[in-house]
Design a protein around this motif. Structure first.
Motif: not given
Length: 185
Positions: A127-145
């Motif tokens: 979350e800290e990294i995403l905030k650095e990029f000013n990202i609040k919404k994502i499409k998450l590429l994962t199989n891990n809930p």
């Protein structure tokens, strides 16, 4: 948290940018496309030296990383590469877990035999990294809930699965991830 400068990273999957984030004694990487979409595809990937760099067939980590780089290059987004080898137990203990797996233990049982929980990874830095990029919404590429549920202040608008390719060396591993760790395979 300290961050490095941004540099170019040309790869066989496409041209990316790269930046490192320092968290105490860990140095994480972010690999991203130049023009990030408003809602980027994000892969949270934990380091797996044996799969990512050595091409191990015991897991699906290297394959997931490569597929993520292809998908992100085509659609825009980022890979947050976390330095937490072996689900957080470190390389030394991961090799010991591999030895136990060679004797018939599954990946979870091997960690327990070594005195560890099944998964010790911490995704709070994401979350800290995403905030650095000013990202609040994502499409998450994962199989891990667990990765999706770890994001409290970031909206996951879509979970995109990565279909693993079973082989004789990782079939038990993939079954354990699904049955014991709740991965959506």
């Amino acid at each position: 948290m300290e961050k490095s400068k941004i540099a170019n990273l040309p790869t066989k999957f496409g041209n990316f940018k790269i930046q490192s984030f320092k968290e105490n004694d860990k140095e994480h990487l972010v690999i991203f496309t130049e023009n990030l979409p408003e809602i980027p595809i994000v892969r949270i990937h934990s380091e797996c030296l044996t799969g990512d760099a050595l091409g191990s067939l015991k897991c699906d980590c290297g394959e997931q990383l490569q597929k993520a780089m292809e998908i992100i290059n085509e659609n825009g987004g980022m890979i947050i590469y976390l330095r937490q080898e072996g689900r957080g137990i470190g390389l030394f203990n991961k090799v010991n877990a591999y030895a136990l797996q060679d004797k018939g233990f599954d990946t979870v049982e091997a960690n327990h035999q070594l005195g560890f929980e099944a998964d010790l990874r911490d995704f709070s830095i994401v979350e800290e990294i995403l905030k650095e990029f000013n990202i609040k919404k994502i499409k998450l590429l994962t199989n891990n809930p667990k990765k999706e549920f770890s994001l409290k202040n970031i909206e996951v608008v879509k979970r995109i699965p990565i279909k693993p390719t079973p082989n004789p060396y990782n079939e038990k591993y993939l079954k354990t991830k699904k049955e014991k760790l709740g991965h959506k395979l």
